[in-house]
Design a protein around this motif. Sequence first.
Motif, PDB file in Angstrom:
ATOM      1  N   ARG A  43       1.223  -1.161  -0.375  1.00 24.94           N
ATOM      2  CA  ARG A  43      -0.171   0.148   0.142  1.00 24.94           C
ATOM      3  C   ARG A  43       0.871   1.458  -0.174  1.00 24.94           C
ATOM      4  NH1 ARG A  43      -3.646  -3.566   2.678  1.00 24.94           N
ATOM      5  NH2 ARG A  43      -3.014  -2.924   4.681  1.00 24.94           N
ATOM      6  N   PRO A  44       0.654   2.557  -0.854  1.00 17.52           N
ATOM      7  CA  PRO A  44       0.825   3.531  -0.382  1.00 17.52           C
ATOM      8  C   PRO A  44       1.860   4.204   0.171  1.00 17.52           C
ATOM      9  CG  PRO A  44      -0.815   3.199  -2.340  1.00 17.52           C
ATOM     10  CD  PRO A  44      -0.883   2.205  -1.418  1.00 17.52           C
ATOM     11  N   GLY A  45       0.797   4.052   1.874  1.00 13.92           N
ATOM     12  CA  GLY A  45       1.290   4.747   3.258  1.00 13.92           C
ATOM     13  C   GLY A  45       2.291   4.115   3.244  1.00 13.92           C
ATOM     14  N   LEU A  46       2.544   2.822   3.941  1.00 19.15           N
ATOM     15  CA  LEU A  46       3.398   1.859   4.203  1.00 19.15           C
ATOM     16  C   LEU A  46       5.015   2.486   2.823  1.00 19.15           C
ATOM     17  CD1 LEU A  46       2.595  -1.385   4.587  1.00 19.15           C
ATOM     18  CD2 LEU A  46       2.575   0.126   6.090  1.00 19.15           C
ATOM     19  N   THR A  47       4.298   2.221   1.047  1.00 16.63           N
ATOM     20  CA  THR A  47       5.403   2.475   0.927  1.00 16.63           C
ATOM     21  C   THR A  47       6.511   4.090   1.413  1.00 16.63           C
ATOM     22  OG1 THR A  47       4.808   1.742  -0.717  1.00 16.63           O
ATOM     23  CG2 THR A  47       6.048   3.449  -1.202  1.00 16.63           C
ATOM     24  N   LEU A  48       5.475   5.177   1.622  1.00 15.58           N
ATOM     25  CA  LEU A  48       5.740   6.331   1.948  1.00 15.58           C
ATOM     26  C   LEU A  48       6.184   6.613   3.198  1.00 15.58           C
ATOM     27  CD1 LEU A  48       2.187   8.189   1.623  1.00 15.58           C
ATOM     28  CD2 LEU A  48       4.907   8.818   0.181  1.00 15.58           C
ATOM     29  N   ARG A  74       5.388  15.355  -3.366  1.00 16.30           N
ATOM     30  CA  ARG A  74       6.071  16.307  -2.755  1.00 16.30           C
ATOM     31  C   ARG A  74       7.610  15.350  -1.948  1.00 16.30           C
ATOM     32  NH1 ARG A  74       2.483  17.857   1.025  1.00 16.30           N
ATOM     33  NH2 ARG A  74       3.045  16.879   2.215  1.00 16.30           N
ATOM     34  N   TYR A  75       7.227  14.576  -1.606  1.00 14.25           N
ATOM     35  CA  TYR A  75       8.905  13.671  -0.944  1.00 14.25           C
ATOM     36  C   TYR A  75       9.429  12.719  -2.096  1.00 14.25           C
ATOM     37  CZ  TYR A  75       7.127  13.909   3.529  1.00 14.25           C
ATOM     38  OH  TYR A  75       7.008  14.836   5.146  1.00 14.25           O
ATOM     39  N   LEU A  76       8.928  12.252  -3.520  1.00 12.56           N
ATOM     40  CA  LEU A  76       9.784  12.174  -4.562  1.00 12.56           C
ATOM     41  C   LEU A  76      10.607  13.300  -4.999  1.00 12.56           C
ATOM     42  CD1 LEU A  76      10.483   9.848  -6.893  1.00 12.56           C
ATOM     43  CD2 LEU A  76       8.322  10.797  -7.791  1.00 12.56           C
TER      44      LEU A  76
END
Length: 331
Positions: free
Chosen positions: A24-29, A100-102
């Motif tokens: 999931r994207p949340g964990l990836t972030l 933003r973080y990328l």
Amino acid sequence: MRSRVEREKRLHCTGLPPKGTLERPGLTLSWGKCILRRRGEMKRTSYLAFTLLVALAAVAVALEGCSAWPFGTSKEGLEEAIAEFRQAVQWEPGNAEAYRYLSLAYKLDGRLEDAIATYQKGTEANPEAGWPRVGLGKLYLEEDRVEEAIAEFKQAIELEPNNGEAYGYLSLAYKLDGRLEEAIEVYEEVVKVNPGRAWPYLGLGDLYMNQRDLEKAATEYQRAIALEPYNGETYDRIRLAYDSLSLAYRLDGRPEEAIKVCEEGAKVNPGRAWPYLGLGDLYMDQGNLEKAATEYQRAIALEPYLVYGYERLGKAYEAQGDIEAALVQYL
């Protein structure tokens, strides 16, 4: 054995999800942010301390049932962060945090064009959203591409008329370009759109401070405080305005007007020490040592841990010849 829910909550809190198992994207972030944080910590600590940090994190991951700690050098960690954020963007093209973080990771890697391209893709994927245009405008500002930045901030405001960040950066862009009147006009427009918020008045106050129009600055800060009386930022700025205005009068040989400014500051901020410190300094200038001591005492009563309050009171006593009382304050 931890439940799946407990395990996922821990992964979010620590930012240490196991490599290759993110779904999931949340964990990836969380994982990407963790790598960036560790990169910053390595700059601030010794190599040994960083090695210990990695070792402790590896133990934490092992306790969760993972076989490896996927950390390399600073450069490798950054590349891995970029890969994870790119995956998050693919999963959720509307995820502002992922873009933003990328973009930040690309900037830290010295790849500014890629950082810009990230937000450009964000505008394509989210044509009705203001946030990618604000991010793009901020990058343009860093590159001194002011006109392009202004265009992006304006577009963001058209898309989201209540986007305070877009207004703030548009005003900043005008200010950096030496167009103070246009910067002021931006905040005046914001006041119409957000009449009940303090931040536009803070922005106006800051601009008037830049123009050395201290009275107008103080007025705008007062308006901000009236709207958000518990906003500490507004008090810090109004203090600066009053202090600057009082100092201007003081240096111009107009002590009575300087005193009035401090007295007005005391009315607006009855629970703060700084107006009384200012009054004490002005009375010291005039040689009115008793009044100076009284004002310093008021300041100390309001903020007992204010070290320079005691120092100034000590000087007032010393000037009166009361060395014993002065020593008590210095100690």
